[in-house]
Design an enzyme around this catalytic site. Structure first.
Site, PDB file in Angstrom:
ATOM      1  CD  GLU A 237      50.928  23.710  28.359  1.00  6.72           C
ATOM      2  OE1 GLU A 237      50.625  22.189  28.256  1.00  6.72           O
ATOM      3  OE2 GLU A 237      51.477  23.917  29.419  1.00  6.72           O
ATOM      4  NE  ARG A 263      27.030  52.380  36.989  1.00  6.77           N
ATOM      5  CZ  ARG A 263      26.118  52.609  38.141  1.00  6.77           C
ATOM      6  NH1 ARG A 263      24.869  52.140  37.864  1.00  6.77           N
ATOM      7  NH2 ARG A 263      26.800  52.756  39.261  1.00  6.77           N
TER       8      ARG A 263
END
Length: 374
Positions: A237, A263
């Site tokens: 994990e 942008r």
């Protein structure tokens, strides 16, 4: 250092990413079996499960690469997390420590996606301190009887099988913890769902065990080995699951770069401003460094080494880089990042969760300090 990529490694990475990216671009409010079966069809639910039991039999490093591609291609981190919790915290403990009869019955169902798996260890007073479990299991003939309450059980509302940890010998502390495989239809097992704000599409709930009778051959390993088995599952994990956060960070960096190019403010692209370009460059370096730490930990685990220091360091580096990348994406995207449909707020919350589950950042630092002899 040779990371041992097989010749088709890049093709496999591209395959997983493309399949995940091709799924409908939607952010559902709950896990559906249709989406779960897609994960199974892609091979993700059994990637590290032995091939003769329905999986792909991959090691740590190959699995981490595939998981990163999953996180890169799929924007629904709740689904990604649910899939990986199923694989690493439920399927792998059964694959590595289960009785042959249980392995042959359960693992093909988990690997295919026909079943959903869950791991039940956390209790209200036993989170990081897994030695403080109050759930008990007592021997009764050829069965064990389980009693107690587990909480924050990921996948619980949908799960068909649970890996449950309970104390068989409370007087021995962590040496008295035992793992069990408990199927959903076991009398006395009750699931109570609840909602959470992070990884929202991964269902979660409390699991009540009220006199659950479990066959003795459903014990993982031997009685008293549960804490060691849990730590073994944490190797998977804390490395392979967190590779998904490398994927998320990479996806967000790609979005930030595209936005900074397009942008325009004050007559030029915002990416021409060093405040923006340097921040992206620094984050890129942090993610790359975290990736190398994680790969090294996986490489060592594949070689059979303990790698406790490296695993803790990789988990810490990846989770903190994921949070900083998502926070920057929220800032640089400005108003766009705050829109509900943008997904950036979800990414930030999901990244913040990564510093808590599988052992908090502070727990990783404690582990690292211990390994360094402090």
């Amino acid at each position: 250092m040779d990371f041992g990529w097989h010749p088709a490694a890049q093709a496999e990475f591209d395959r997983v990413r493309a399949q995940a990216a091709a799924w409908p671009d939607e952010r559902p409010t709950a896990l559906t079996r249709e989406r779960w079966r897609r994960c199974g069809d892609a091979g993700l639910l059994g990637y590290s499960v032995p091939a003769d039991l329905g999986g792909s039999g991959r090691g740590f490093l190959d699995t981490a690469r595939a998981v990163e591609a999953f996180g890169l291609g799929c924007p629904d981190m709740g689904l990604v997390f649910a899939s990986l919790a199923h694989l690493f915290a439920c399927a792998m403990p059964i694959a590595e420590h289960g009785d042959g009869r249980v392995r042959e019955r359960v693992l093909p169902l988990l690997a295919s996606g026909e079943w959903v798996g869950a791991n039940a260890i956390t209790e209200r007073d036993a989170g990081s301190d897994v030695t403080a479990l109050r759930a008990t299991a007592r021997a009764d003939g050829d069965h064990y009887v389980l009693d107690g309450v587990k909480t924050f059980v990921s996948n619980a509302p949908e799960a068909d099988v649970f890996v449950v940890y309970a104390s068989t010998s409370p007087e021995f502390g962590h040496l008295g913890v035992t793992g069990f495989v408990v199927e959903r239809d076991t009398p006395g097992l009750v699931v109570e769902p609840f909602e959470k704000s992070v990884l929202a599409t991964c269902p979660v709930g409390e699991v009540r065990l009220e006199g659950c009778r479990v066959p003795a051959h459903h014990v993982l390993g031997v009685p008293g080995q549960g804490a060691a088995i849990f730590q073994s599952s944490m190797r998977w994990e804390r490395t392979c699951l967190f590779a998904a956060y490398l994927g998320q960070a990479g996806r967000l960096l790609e979005r930030c770069v595209a936005h900074a190019r397009e942008r325009r403010q004050f007559g030029r692209a915002i990416g021409k401003n060093q405040a923006v370009s340097h921040a992206i460059a620094r984050l890129h370096s942090r993610v790359e460094a975290a990736r190398l730490l994680l790969w090294r930990a996986c490489w060592l685990l594949d070689r059979g080494e303990r790698a406790a220091l490296e695993v803790a360091g990789a988990k810490l580096a990846v989770s903190e880089a994921a949070v900083d990348t998502a926070a920057f994406a929220m800032r640089v995207l400005g108003g766009t990042g705050t829109r509900l449909g943008s997904g950036v707020a979800h990414d930030l919350l999901d990244a913040m969760a990564s510093t808590t589950f599988s052992g908090t950042s502070e727990m990783q630092l404690e582990q690292m300090a211990k390994e360094l002899g402090l």
